[in-house]
Design a protein around this motif. Structure first.
Motif, PDB file in Angstrom:
ATOM      1  N   THR A 276       0.830  -1.207   0.000  1.00  0.00           N
ATOM      2  CA  THR A 276       0.000   0.000   0.000  1.00  0.00           C
ATOM      3  C   THR A 276       0.865   1.257   0.000  1.00  0.00           C
ATOM      4  N   ARG A 277       0.436   2.225  -0.742  1.00  0.00           N
ATOM      5  CA  ARG A 277       1.178   3.485  -0.868  1.00  0.00           C
ATOM      6  C   ARG A 277       1.354   4.160   0.495  1.00  0.00           C
ATOM      7  N   GLN A 278       2.505   4.789   0.710  1.00  0.00           N
ATOM      8  CA  GLN A 278       2.709   5.498   1.978  1.00  0.00           C
ATOM      9  C   GLN A 278       1.640   6.582   2.142  1.00  0.00           C
ATOM     10  N   GLY A 279       1.144   6.670   3.357  1.00  0.00           N
ATOM     11  CA  GLY A 279       0.045   7.579   3.626  1.00  0.00           C
ATOM     12  C   GLY A 279      -1.313   7.013   3.250  1.00  0.00           C
ATOM     13  N   GLY A 280      -1.327   5.742   2.793  1.00  0.00           N
ATOM     14  CA  GLY A 280      -2.568   5.113   2.351  1.00  0.00           C
ATOM     15  C   GLY A 280      -3.344   4.468   3.485  1.00  0.00           C
ATOM     16  N   ARG A 281      -4.374   3.695   3.096  1.00  0.00           N
ATOM     17  CA  ARG A 281      -5.261   3.090   4.075  1.00  0.00           C
ATOM     18  C   ARG A 281      -5.353   1.586   3.841  1.00  0.00           C
ATOM     19  N   VAL A 282      -5.227   0.842   4.927  1.00  0.00           N
ATOM     20  CA  VAL A 282      -5.413  -0.609   4.911  1.00  0.00           C
ATOM     21  C   VAL A 282      -6.629  -0.920   5.772  1.00  0.00           C
ATOM     22  N   VAL A 283      -7.627  -1.551   5.171  1.00  0.00           N
ATOM     23  CA  VAL A 283      -8.857  -1.858   5.897  1.00  0.00           C
ATOM     24  C   VAL A 283      -8.932  -3.366   6.119  1.00  0.00           C
ATOM     25  N   MET A 284      -9.050  -3.744   7.382  1.00  0.00           N
ATOM     26  CA  MET A 284      -9.087  -5.152   7.762  1.00  0.00           C
ATOM     27  C   MET A 284     -10.536  -5.622   7.755  1.00  0.00           C
ATOM     28  N   VAL A 285     -10.867  -6.411   6.729  1.00  0.00           N
ATOM     29  CA  VAL A 285     -12.231  -6.899   6.561  1.00  0.00           C
ATOM     30  C   VAL A 285     -12.345  -8.367   6.969  1.00  0.00           C
ATOM     31  N   GLY A 286     -11.404  -9.179   6.531  1.00  0.00           N
ATOM     32  CA  GLY A 286     -11.438 -10.609   6.834  1.00  0.00           C
ATOM     33  C   GLY A 286     -11.103 -10.903   8.278  1.00  0.00           C
ATOM     34  N   MET A 287     -11.740 -11.941   8.807  1.00  0.00           N
ATOM     35  CA  MET A 287     -11.494 -12.381  10.182  1.00  0.00           C
ATOM     36  C   MET A 287     -10.510 -13.542  10.163  1.00  0.00           C
ATOM     37  N   GLY A 288      -9.327 -13.346  10.755  1.00  0.00           N
ATOM     38  CA  GLY A 288      -8.325 -14.395  10.824  1.00  0.00           C
ATOM     39  C   GLY A 288      -8.089 -14.835  12.255  1.00  0.00           C
ATOM     40  N   PRO A 289      -6.930 -15.383  12.549  1.00  0.00           N
ATOM     41  CA  PRO A 289      -6.619 -15.810  13.922  1.00  0.00           C
ATOM     42  C   PRO A 289      -6.530 -14.607  14.851  1.00  0.00           C
ATOM     43  N   PRO A 290      -6.661 -14.835  16.161  1.00  0.00           N
ATOM     44  CA  PRO A 290      -6.653 -13.731  17.133  1.00  0.00           C
ATOM     45  C   PRO A 290      -5.378 -12.895  17.091  1.00  0.00           C
ATOM     46  N   GLN A 291      -4.243 -13.525  16.798  1.00  0.00           N
ATOM     47  CA  GLN A 291      -2.981 -12.800  16.737  1.00  0.00           C
ATOM     48  C   GLN A 291      -2.237 -13.172  15.463  1.00  0.00           C
ATOM     49  N   VAL A 292      -1.646 -12.158  14.824  1.00  0.00           N
ATOM     50  CA  VAL A 292      -0.839 -12.380  13.630  1.00  0.00           C
ATOM     51  C   VAL A 292       0.448 -11.571  13.741  1.00  0.00           C
ATOM     52  N   LYS A 293       1.491 -12.047  13.038  1.00  0.00           N
ATOM     53  CA  LYS A 293       2.769 -11.347  13.004  1.00  0.00           C
ATOM     54  C   LYS A 293       2.824 -10.517  11.734  1.00  0.00           C
ATOM     55  N   VAL A 294       2.946  -9.197  11.875  1.00  0.00           N
ATOM     56  CA  VAL A 294       2.941  -8.296  10.720  1.00  0.00           C
ATOM     57  C   VAL A 294       4.078  -7.278  10.849  1.00  0.00           C
ATOM     58  N   PRO A 295       4.521  -6.708   9.721  1.00  0.00           N
ATOM     59  CA  PRO A 295       5.590  -5.693   9.743  1.00  0.00           C
ATOM     60  C   PRO A 295       5.054  -4.340  10.206  1.00  0.00           C
ATOM     61  N   LEU A 296       4.779  -4.230  11.479  1.00  0.00           N
ATOM     62  CA  LEU A 296       4.122  -3.038  12.006  1.00  0.00           C
ATOM     63  C   LEU A 296       5.005  -1.794  11.897  1.00  0.00           C
ATOM     64  N   VAL A 297       6.323  -1.970  12.035  1.00  0.00           N
ATOM     65  CA  VAL A 297       7.219  -0.821  11.921  1.00  0.00           C
ATOM     66  C   VAL A 297       7.120  -0.209  10.529  1.00  0.00           C
ATOM     67  N   ASP A 298       6.986  -1.064   9.511  1.00  0.00           N
ATOM     68  CA  ASP A 298       6.831  -0.554   8.150  1.00  0.00           C
ATOM     69  C   ASP A 298       5.552   0.278   8.034  1.00  0.00           C
ATOM     70  N   ALA A 299       4.502  -0.177   8.696  1.00  0.00           N
ATOM     71  CA  ALA A 299       3.247   0.575   8.672  1.00  0.00           C
ATOM     72  C   ALA A 299       3.415   1.934   9.335  1.00  0.00           C
ATOM     73  N   VAL A 300       4.200   1.971  10.399  1.00  0.00           N
ATOM     74  CA  VAL A 300       4.450   3.237  11.103  1.00  0.00           C
ATOM     75  C   VAL A 300       5.261   4.179  10.230  1.00  0.00           C
ATOM     76  N   ILE A 301       6.333   3.651   9.633  1.00  0.00           N
ATOM     77  CA  ILE A 301       7.210   4.473   8.802  1.00  0.00           C
ATOM     78  C   ILE A 301       6.450   5.017   7.582  1.00  0.00           C
ATOM     79  N   LYS A 302       5.563   4.193   7.025  1.00  0.00           N
ATOM     80  CA  LYS A 302       4.777   4.618   5.860  1.00  0.00           C
ATOM     81  C   LYS A 302       3.559   5.452   6.252  1.00  0.00           C
ATOM     82  N   GLU A 303       3.342   5.588   7.536  1.00  0.00           N
ATOM     83  CA  GLU A 303       2.203   6.340   8.065  1.00  0.00           C
ATOM     84  C   GLU A 303       0.884   5.843   7.471  1.00  0.00           C
ATOM     85  N   LEU A 304       0.737   4.511   7.493  1.00  0.00           N
ATOM     86  CA  LEU A 304      -0.497   3.908   7.001  1.00  0.00           C
ATOM     87  C   LEU A 304      -1.595   4.021   8.057  1.00  0.00           C
ATOM     88  N   ASP A 305      -2.804   4.199   7.598  1.00  0.00           N
ATOM     89  CA  ASP A 305      -3.968   4.098   8.475  1.00  0.00           C
ATOM     90  C   ASP A 305      -4.494   2.676   8.369  1.00  0.00           C
TER      91      ASP A 305
END
Length: 366
Positions: A276-305
């Protein structure tokens, strides 16, 4: 005399014979039965609906196979179904918005209308909501059902009952695109081409997305989405996130402003953050497991919503208009149709995906 006899017998059948209210009841994990239940009478503010079409949702199958979804556990018999349309057959006191004979789609979440979330318009977050076919509350997969009248939305004559049953899942997609703040001309990635992913793709197009790319691991699903007008598709099976991202960017030309994550799969959540483009939006629609491992720092640096979607609020009128206007056509998604008496086969078709099943509809008519 013969005419009188037949007239009296007809009257007896109408007044005395038991009314058929065949009902699909889940007793426990793997134990679903068809049973006759009493026909409910509408209370104040309610209507009785003769159910015509009910779609099978993934949650219905999950309860059947696993007996639970997260904290919602089937501990006593529960009637399944919540994607429903029918015709009003009785009206309770104080009902003014619908009348007997109206064709309606049922919004299955009965909120309290009193809490802060309800009063602010975000009633989908109501902690006291009674949601059809979510333990311990019964659902709509039966001949007759009573529901709060203000949650019954009239269907235009041009819409079939099957299309009316689609209003519920289509409202999830409307909610997701609203949460994405999707703007005309933006590029969109949809991860997952199941029923909800397909509906999100269709709504994103209807909302004015210039480019929509869809990913999945099943080629038949991607063939369907291509036939519906997707800009492009990517089969992600066995590929790295980096390789998938390159394929997506080769189609879109630049990073999508919005990703609608409809699979609930950990790798797809990571892909959404990566592509997703920096400054963009990621919308979580699907229901998966209670916890997942994701590149959260990348989301912070890209200032994703990163925004969540839980069901929907105030989306039924828009969903109805999208189909009625022709901007969204859900008919190609209806791959199988069964009578209520064939509910076991309908659920098995949905569970296995037999015959490239997408959406299975159960006809609840007598």
């Amino acid at each position: 005399m013969p005419e009188l006899f037949w007239s009296l017998r007809s009257y007896w059948y109408r007044k005395m014979a038991p009314v058929d209210n065949l009902t699909c009841v889940l007793h426990a994990k793997g134990d679903m039965r068809l049973e006759q239940t009493s026909v409910p009478e509408p209370k104040g503010g309610e209507v009785q609906v003769s159910i015509k079409s009910t779609g099978i949702c993934g949650s219905d199958v999950h309860y059947l196979v696993h007996g639970a979804i997260g904290p919602f556990v089937v501990t006593e018999p529960m009637i399944l179904g919540h994607e429903t349309a029918g015709i009003v057959t009785k009206v309770g006191p104080e009902v003014t918005n619908v009348k007997v004979g109206d064709r309606v789609a049922l919004e299955p979440g009965v909120n309290c209308a009193q809490c802060a979330d309800c009063r602010s318009g975000r009633y989908n977050l109501c902690q006291k909501v009674i949601f059809c076919a979510t333990p311990p509350y019964h659902g709509t997969l039966r001949r007759f059902y009573c529901h709060r009248a203000d949650l019954c939305f009239k269907l235009p004559d041009s819409l079939s009952y099957d299309e009316g049953a689609f209003i519920e899942p289509l409202s999830v997609a409307v909610m997701a695109c609203r949460r994405a703040d999707l703007k005309f001309g933006e590029k969109v990635l949809v991860t997952g081409a199941g029923p909800i992913g397909l509906l999100n793709f269709l709504v994103a197009k209807a909302f004015g997305a210039s480019t929509v790319v869809v990913t999945d691991i099943v080629e038949s699903k991607l063939e369907l989405v291509r036939s519906l007008g997707a800009t492009g598709t990517v089969n992600v099976k066995g590929k790295t996130s980096e390789a998938i991202s390159r394929e997506i960017l080769a189609i879109t030309g630049s990073a999508p402003e919005v990703t609608l994550e409809c699979s609930g799969v950990e790798s797809s959540v990571g892909l959404a953050i990566n592509v997703t483009r920096q400054g963009g939006r990621v919308v979580m629609v699907g229901m998966g497991p209670p916890q997942v491992k994701v590149p959260l720092v990348d989301a912070v640096i890209k200032e994703l919503d990163i925004r969540g979607v839980f069901r929907y609020a105030n989306c039924y009128p828009t969903a109805i208009e999208l189909i009625a206007s022709g901007k969204v056509d859900v008919k190609p998604l209806i791959t199988h149709r069964f009578k209520l008496e064939e509910a076991a086969k309908a659920f098995e078709t949905t569970r296995t995906g037999a015959g490239n099943a997408v959406k299975v509809i159960i006809d609840c008519s007598n």
